[in-house]
Each structure stands twice: as structure tokens, then as C-alpha cells.
Design a protein around this motif. Structure first.
Motif, PDB file in Angstrom:
ATOM      1  N   VAL A  62       0.871  -1.171   0.000  1.00  0.00           N
ATOM      2  CA  VAL A  62       0.000   0.000   0.000  1.00  0.00           C
ATOM      3  C   VAL A  62       0.913   1.227   0.000  1.00  0.00           C
ATOM      4  O   VAL A  62       1.714   1.421   0.919  1.00  0.00           O
ATOM      5  N   LEU A  63       0.759   2.061  -1.045  1.00  0.00           N
ATOM      6  CA  LEU A  63       1.638   3.221  -1.219  1.00  0.00           C
ATOM      7  C   LEU A  63       1.004   4.459  -0.602  1.00  0.00           C
ATOM      8  O   LEU A  63      -0.065   4.909  -1.017  1.00  0.00           O
ATOM      9  N   LEU A  64       1.671   5.010   0.432  1.00  0.00           N
ATOM     10  CA  LEU A  64       1.147   6.159   1.159  1.00  0.00           C
ATOM     11  C   LEU A  64       1.913   7.419   0.814  1.00  0.00           C
ATOM     12  O   LEU A  64       3.119   7.376   0.503  1.00  0.00           O
ATOM     13  N   LYS A  65       1.232   8.540   0.891  1.00  0.00           N
ATOM     14  CA  LYS A  65       1.851   9.827   0.567  1.00  0.00           C
ATOM     15  C   LYS A  65       2.834  10.267   1.653  1.00  0.00           C
ATOM     16  O   LYS A  65       3.890  10.810   1.363  1.00  0.00           O
ATOM     17  N   GLU A  66       2.460  10.057   2.935  1.00  0.00           N
ATOM     18  CA  GLU A  66       3.287  10.558   4.029  1.00  0.00           C
ATOM     19  C   GLU A  66       4.554   9.729   4.180  1.00  0.00           C
ATOM     20  O   GLU A  66       4.624   8.582   3.769  1.00  0.00           O
ATOM     21  N   LYS A  67       5.543  10.373   4.820  1.00  0.00           N
ATOM     22  CA  LYS A  67       6.829   9.734   5.041  1.00  0.00           C
ATOM     23  C   LYS A  67       6.706   8.785   6.230  1.00  0.00           C
ATOM     24  O   LYS A  67       6.517   9.205   7.376  1.00  0.00           O
ATOM     25  N   ILE A  68       6.783   7.484   5.964  1.00  0.00           N
ATOM     26  CA  ILE A  68       6.616   6.481   7.018  1.00  0.00           C
ATOM     27  C   ILE A  68       7.677   5.408   6.884  1.00  0.00           C
ATOM     28  O   ILE A  68       8.330   5.270   5.846  1.00  0.00           O
ATOM     29  N   LEU A  69       7.842   4.672   7.927  1.00  0.00           N
ATOM     30  CA  LEU A  69       8.699   3.490   7.921  1.00  0.00           C
ATOM     31  C   LEU A  69       7.845   2.294   7.514  1.00  0.00           C
ATOM     32  O   LEU A  69       6.693   2.197   7.903  1.00  0.00           O
ATOM     33  N   PRO A  70       8.369   1.383   6.705  1.00  0.00           N
ATOM     34  CA  PRO A  70       7.573   0.210   6.318  1.00  0.00           C
ATOM     35  C   PRO A  70       7.045  -0.535   7.542  1.00  0.00           C
ATOM     36  O   PRO A  70       7.773  -0.773   8.510  1.00  0.00           O
ATOM     37  N   HIS A  71       5.782  -0.894   7.496  1.00  0.00           N
ATOM     38  CA  HIS A  71       5.173  -1.690   8.566  1.00  0.00           C
ATOM     39  C   HIS A  71       4.096  -2.588   7.980  1.00  0.00           C
ATOM     40  O   HIS A  71       3.595  -2.327   6.872  1.00  0.00           O
ATOM     41  N   THR A  72       3.748  -3.631   8.722  1.00  0.00           N
ATOM     42  CA  THR A  72       2.906  -4.700   8.183  1.00  0.00           C
ATOM     43  C   THR A  72       1.663  -4.896   9.020  1.00  0.00           C
ATOM     44  O   THR A  72       1.702  -4.821  10.254  1.00  0.00           O
ATOM     45  N   PHE A  73       0.546  -5.178   8.326  1.00  0.00           N
ATOM     46  CA  PHE A  73      -0.689  -5.572   8.990  1.00  0.00           C
ATOM     47  C   PHE A  73      -1.320  -6.688   8.162  1.00  0.00           C
ATOM     48  O   PHE A  73      -1.675  -6.493   6.994  1.00  0.00           O
ATOM     49  N   LEU A  74      -1.421  -7.869   8.768  1.00  0.00           N
ATOM     50  CA  LEU A  74      -1.908  -9.071   8.068  1.00  0.00           C
ATOM     51  C   LEU A  74      -1.070  -9.308   6.815  1.00  0.00           C
ATOM     52  O   LEU A  74       0.141  -9.502   6.913  1.00  0.00           O
ATOM     53  N   ASP A  75      -1.661  -9.276   5.622  1.00  0.00           N
ATOM     54  CA  ASP A  75      -0.896  -9.528   4.388  1.00  0.00           C
ATOM     55  C   ASP A  75      -0.575  -8.242   3.643  1.00  0.00           C
ATOM     56  O   ASP A  75      -0.279  -8.263   2.443  1.00  0.00           O
ATOM     57  N   THR A  76      -0.617  -7.110   4.343  1.00  0.00           N
ATOM     58  CA  THR A  76      -0.414  -5.804   3.712  1.00  0.00           C
ATOM     59  C   THR A  76       0.815  -5.118   4.291  1.00  0.00           C
ATOM     60  O   THR A  76       0.990  -5.081   5.513  1.00  0.00           O
ATOM     61  N   ILE A  77       1.665  -4.577   3.388  1.00  0.00           N
ATOM     62  CA  ILE A  77       2.848  -3.835   3.802  1.00  0.00           C
ATOM     63  C   ILE A  77       2.663  -2.376   3.397  1.00  0.00           C
ATOM     64  O   ILE A  77       2.422  -2.071   2.223  1.00  0.00           O
ATOM     65  N   PHE A  78       2.738  -1.476   4.371  1.00  0.00           N
ATOM     66  CA  PHE A  78       2.570  -0.045   4.112  1.00  0.00           C
ATOM     67  C   PHE A  78       3.954   0.589   3.909  1.00  0.00           C
ATOM     68  O   PHE A  78       4.831   0.449   4.777  1.00  0.00           O
ATOM     69  N   ILE A  79       4.131   1.278   2.775  1.00  0.00           N
ATOM     70  CA  ILE A  79       5.411   1.943   2.482  1.00  0.00           C
ATOM     71  C   ILE A  79       5.137   3.321   1.887  1.00  0.00           C
ATOM     72  O   ILE A  79       4.014   3.627   1.452  1.00  0.00           O
ATOM     73  N   ASN A  80       6.196   4.140   1.821  1.00  0.00           N
ATOM     74  CA  ASN A  80       6.074   5.470   1.237  1.00  0.00           C
ATOM     75  C   ASN A  80       6.062   5.363  -0.289  1.00  0.00           C
ATOM     76  O   ASN A  80       6.893   4.670  -0.893  1.00  0.00           O
ATOM     77  N   GLU A  81       5.129   6.067  -0.920  1.00  0.00           N
ATOM     78  CA  GLU A  81       4.968   5.984  -2.376  1.00  0.00           C
ATOM     79  C   GLU A  81       6.203   6.515  -3.106  1.00  0.00           C
ATOM     80  O   GLU A  81       6.694   5.905  -4.076  1.00  0.00           O
ATOM     81  N   THR A  82       6.746   7.643  -2.685  1.00  0.00           N
ATOM     82  CA  THR A  82       7.902   8.252  -3.358  1.00  0.00           C
ATOM     83  C   THR A  82       9.117   7.344  -3.264  1.00  0.00           C
ATOM     84  O   THR A  82       9.837   7.125  -4.259  1.00  0.00           O
ATOM     85  N   ASP A  83       9.358   6.770  -2.037  1.00  0.00           N
ATOM     86  CA  ASP A  83      10.493   5.864  -1.873  1.00  0.00           C
ATOM     87  C   ASP A  83      10.344   4.625  -2.734  1.00  0.00           C
ATOM     88  O   ASP A  83      11.334   4.075  -3.237  1.00  0.00           O
ATOM     89  N   TYR A  84       9.102   4.173  -2.907  1.00  0.00           N
ATOM     90  CA  TYR A  84       8.874   2.987  -3.724  1.00  0.00           C
ATOM     91  C   TYR A  84       9.238   3.249  -5.193  1.00  0.00           C
ATOM     92  O   TYR A  84       9.957   2.450  -5.814  1.00  0.00           O
ATOM     93  N   TYR A  85       8.728   4.348  -5.741  1.00  0.00           N
ATOM     94  CA  TYR A  85       8.994   4.632  -7.156  1.00  0.00           C
ATOM     95  C   TYR A  85      10.446   5.032  -7.395  1.00  0.00           C
ATOM     96  O   TYR A  85      10.999   4.794  -8.477  1.00  0.00           O
ATOM     97  N   ASN A  86      11.106   5.652  -6.432  1.00  0.00           N
ATOM     98  CA  ASN A  86      12.511   6.042  -6.567  1.00  0.00           C
ATOM     99  C   ASN A  86      13.465   4.928  -6.131  1.00  0.00           C
ATOM    100  O   ASN A  86      14.684   5.140  -6.101  1.00  0.00           O
TER     101      ASN A  86
END
Length: 487
Positions: free
Chosen positions: A128-152
Motif C-alpha cells: 500500500v503506497l502512502l503519501k506521508e513519510k513512514i517506515l515500512p510496517h505490516t498488517f496481516l498480508d499488507t505492507i505499508f510503504i512510502n509511495e515516493t520511496d517505492y517509485y525512486n
């Protein structure tokens, strides 16, 4: 409830202490995960287990019951409102409700982010790509990461692997389990320490997989240090920012021998056995039946000894045989008609003959049969319970009578305020047809307790009457009633 809390807390505390002392610093993380979860299940189940340890005690046979004939003791407890208990339950309900709302709110917050942001499939998980600056974290089968860091491509492969371990090993389920327990037992701080231990063990598991996959411990340690100051706002998520980073760095370089780990695992077996025995064992005294001769409140007289083996044939005024009894079964009226034993013979002065005569006197027995004539013309004779052949009883037994009185006895408001505790003594007649009459209050505690006892007895259905000589008889019954008015 108090017993459950004490026993479960004792077990939880002991098992957690053993974990920190023996297991946490060893590289047996999969076993440690099982141990922590099993400790929760074991400790919450152990209060419901009872192991009876039978301790044999010798007690002479006293008969079927220890209650004397004609005496019945019972307790009537009038429940009243305990505002202190209600207040405690009210506080518990309020705090638990707040924690449940907080829990549901965080679940909703996480699921909302999944629905409102771009999602990318990644191996066995979703990113799940989020706008805000966050550290990767996990909930069930979902990993939340920063969208900009992902594309770069600024997120290292080690971080993806780390979070993917949380997904594949379903670490979120452990966190949800401990959170539910924290909501129900929020007053018990031991669950907070269990959550910290479980979360740290999750990080150990993920770190171990990363180290094995990339075999570059220094690089991974530097990576952890570089992100250690980031913050995560989701207490239900597994994330890299766990406060005790130093323990994780040390664990990466540790090794545990197979023999050492096996030895520590074996130590746990007697630990669980000892806990079960300590918490669940209950000593139960089991009476060992012994045939012991018990003397009555009065010693056996010479007459009782003499007629011990005699059968008494009871006849009415017309000479009809109406009953056959042993000496102990005779009524006081019948005993008056017993012929006295023969007077002792003169003892000889000769020692040998004297000894022989004394032995004969000692072993003397009454005749095999004795006829007694009783005057039973008075059909209204009153008997006590001890004189009856079959005792009068309430329909359904005395337990049913206790229940009947308890349901109908009402303690006045004034008596409740006075917190009365004591006994009301009554006597009443059980007629031949089983009805009750001639109520008499021998002693009460005031505040209408005696009158209330009489009122309840008058409501009683007919009893099964007692019998004498095979026929229904009038029986005088005594009844002490124990009254306790709850505070």
C-alpha cells in the motif's frame, strides 16, 4: 473471579520470568514464539483445572447423618444490593468499552488506508503506497510503504524481505490475540510485558531470515540504525522501529548450540508440571470407613446389656400382636412395662465358685422373647422424632423444604439494615394427615423474625407423617432456622 485472576497471573508471571531468564537470549526464535503463545493459553486455562489429591483419614461410622433427629439447621440468605460490586463492574465495563472502541478505530484506520491508496501486488503480499513519510510496517498480508520511496527505489531489498516475513509467518495474528487479552484484562499489567516479548521475538524471526538470505550482517545492522529513529503510529502493525534495537543487533551475531537449546527446553517440562501441581492441586480428605463401636451419650446400662438379644413382642389391650422390636427401638412408654432382670444371686465365699458365679452374672442374657402390653387407646398420643419408626418428612425431602423456606422467607427492611445474624427456634406439630399445627416460637431475634418463620411454615404443603407401630402418628418437631441478612 478473584481465584481466576490470582492463579492465571501467578502462572503468567512465572512463565514470563523463565522466558526472560532462559530463552529470550537464545537463538531459538520459532520455539520462543510457540512458548509465549502457549504460556498465554496455559495460564488462562489452568484456573479451570482441578487435580484432587486424596488424603485418607480414619473416621468411625456415626450413622447416615450427623444431624440429631428432630433438629434441622438451615441458612436463609436475603440478597441485597451491593453497590460496591456494581461500581467495580461499572468501571470495568467503561474502561473495556473505551479500549474496544480504540481497537476498532485502529482496525478501521488501517483498512481505510488500504482502500484509499494505490495497492501493488508483491509476492505473497500487497504493498500500500502512502503519501506521508513512514517506515515500512505490516498488517496481516499488507505492507505499508512510502509511495515516493517505492517509485525512486529507495527501499532496500532487506526491508522488503523483513516485512515479508511478518506477512508469511502471520505475526499480526499474535499481536491481535494479545491485544484482545489486554482489552479484557486491562487491569493486569503482565499482558503489556507479554506483548513486548512477542513483538521483539517477531523482529528476531524477521532479522534471522534477512541475515540468512543476504549474508551481510554489518550492512543490515547499519540499515537498522539508520531507520531506528523513525516513528510508527500504528500499535497493531509489525514494524522495524522497535525500541530495543540493541538486542536485535546483538542477536544477529549470536549462535546457540543444539545441546544447549535442548537442555533449556527440557527444563521447561518440570516447570509446567510444577505449576499444574501448585495451582491445580486440591487436597481432598477421604474418610476411611472403620467399623468402630460408638457409645451413645449415656453408657449402656445393665438392663440394656441384659436385654441386648431379646425380642419384645408388643401387644395392644386386646392381646393382638402389633409389633416386634429390639430394646433400642422401644418407646419410653413401652420401657415402663419391661420386667426387671432377676436379682443377683448370693456370691459364694469360695474363690473358685465365686469367680464362676461372677462370670455367669457378667454373661447373663435376657430371655429370647418378652411380651409387652401397651395401652394405645389414646390415638392422640404425641411422639418426638426419636420415637417414630419412620420420621416425618417434607415432600421431596428436606433439601426441598430448605428451598421452600428460603424462597418464601422475607426479612424486613429494618432487620436488613441491622445486619441480623442468628437463629430462630420453633416447635410445631406434624399431624397424622401431614398438616402443621401448634406453632410455638421458643426464641427469636426480634424485628418480626419469629412471626415470619411461623407465617412461612403455615404456607407449607402437607408433610409425609411419621409412623408408630405402622400407623400415622402426631409428631412434635423442632426447627432452628439460621438467618443472615446480607449487608
Amino acid at each position: 473471579m478473584i481465584d481466576f485472576i490470582i492463579k492465571s497471573t501467578l502462572s503468567l508471571s512465572v512463565l514470563l520470568a523463565v522466558y526472560h531468564l532462559l530463552l529470550e537470549k537464545e537463538k531459538i526464535h520459532q520455539f520462543n514464539r510457540f512458548y509465549l503463545l502457549f504460556s498465554l493459553v496455559f495460564s488462562l486455562s489452568i484456573p479451570f483445572i482441578t487435580i484432587e489429591v486424596i488424603q485418607e483419614s480414619i473416621r468411625p461410622l456415626m450413622g447416615k447423618t450427623s444431624i440429631k433427629p428432630g433438629e434441622v439447621t438451615m441458612a436463609i440468605i436475603e440478597d441485597s444490593i451491593n453497590y460496591w460490586i456494581i461500581s467495580l463492574w461499572g468501571i470495568y465495563a467503561i474502561v473495556t468499552s473505551v479500549l474496544i472502541i480504540r481497537f476498532v478505530r485502529n482496525i478501521w484506520k488501517l483498512t481505510s488506508r488500504i482502500k484509499s491508496n494505490p495497492v501493488v501486488d508483491y509476492k505473497n503480499s500487497k504493498l500500500v503506497l502512502l503519501k506521508e513519510k513512514i517506515l515500512p510496517h505490516t498488517f496481516l498480508d499488507t505492507i505499508f510503504i512510502n509511495e515516493t520511496d517505492y517509485y525512486n527505489r529507495k527501499i532496500e531489498a532487506e526491508l522488503y524481505t523483513h516485512e515479508l516475513i511478518h506477512v508469511t509467518q502471520k505475526h499480526t495474528l499474535d499481536i491481535l490475540c494479545i491485544e484482545l487479552l489486554k482489552m479484557l484484562f486491562w487491569f493486569n499489567p503482565v499482558f503489556i510485558f507479554y506483548k513486548k516479548a512477542i513483538q521483539l521475538n517477531h523482529e528476531f524471526l524477521a532479522d534471522e531470515k534477512v541475515v540468512k538470505s543476504y549474508n551481510n550482517v554489518p550492512f543490515y545492522q547499519n540499515l537498522l540504525l539508520s531507520v531506528a529513529n523513525a516513528n510508527s503510529s500504528y500499535y497493531l502493525a509489525s514494524n522495524l522501529n522497535y525500541s530495543i534495537t540493541k538486542k536485535r543487533l546483538i542477536m544477529m551475531t549470536k549462535t546457540t548450540s543444539a545441546s544447549r537449546s535442548m537442555l533449556k527446553k527440557l527444563v521447561l517440562m518440570p516447570l509446567f508440571s510444577a505449576l499444574v501441581f501448585l495451582v491445580c492441586a486440591k487436597t481432598v480428605a477421604q474418610e476411611k470407613k472403620t467399623e468402630t463401636t460408638i457409645k451413645s451419650s449415656t453408657s449402656i446400662t445393665g438392663m440394656e446389656k441384659y436385654f441386648e438379644n431379646t425380642t419384645f413382642k408388643i401387644k395392644d389391650a386386646n392381646g393382638n400382636n402389633i409389633a416386634e422390636k429390639r430394646f433400642a427401638q422401644l418407646t419410653s412408654e413401652e420401657m415402663k412395662n419391661i420386667p426387671p432382670p432377676p436379682p443377683p444371686v448370693e456370691v459364694s465365699t469360695n474363690k473358685q465358685e465365686k469367680g464362676k458365679q461372677l462370670d455367669e452374672l457378667k454373661n447373663a442374657e435376657g430371655p429370647e422373647y418378652v411380651e409387652l402390653t401397651v395401652n394405645n387407646s389414646n390415638t392422640d398420643t404425641v411422639y418426638n422424632v426419636a420415637e417414630t419408626e419412620t420420621k416425618p418428612t417434607f415432600p421431596g425431602g428436606m433439601n426441598a423444604f430448605y428451598q421452600f423456606v428460603a424462597e418464601n422467607f422475607k426479612i424486613s427492611e429494618e432487620a436488613t439494615k441491622m445486619k441480623l445474624k442468628g437463629k430462630v427456634y420453633l416447635t410445631f406439630m406434624i399431624e397424622k394427615d401431614g398438616s402443621l399445627s401448634e406453632f410455638r416460637i421458643l426464641r427469636d431475634m426480634g424485628y418480626g423474625t419469629g412471626e415470619e418463620a411461623v407465617r412461612v411454615l403455615k404456607l407449607s404443603p402437607k408433610w409425609i407423617p411419621g409412623t408408630v407401630h405402622g400407623e400415622a402418628a402426631r409428631v412434635m418437631y423442632s426447627l432452628p432456622i439460621t438467618i443472615q441478612s446480607a449487608p
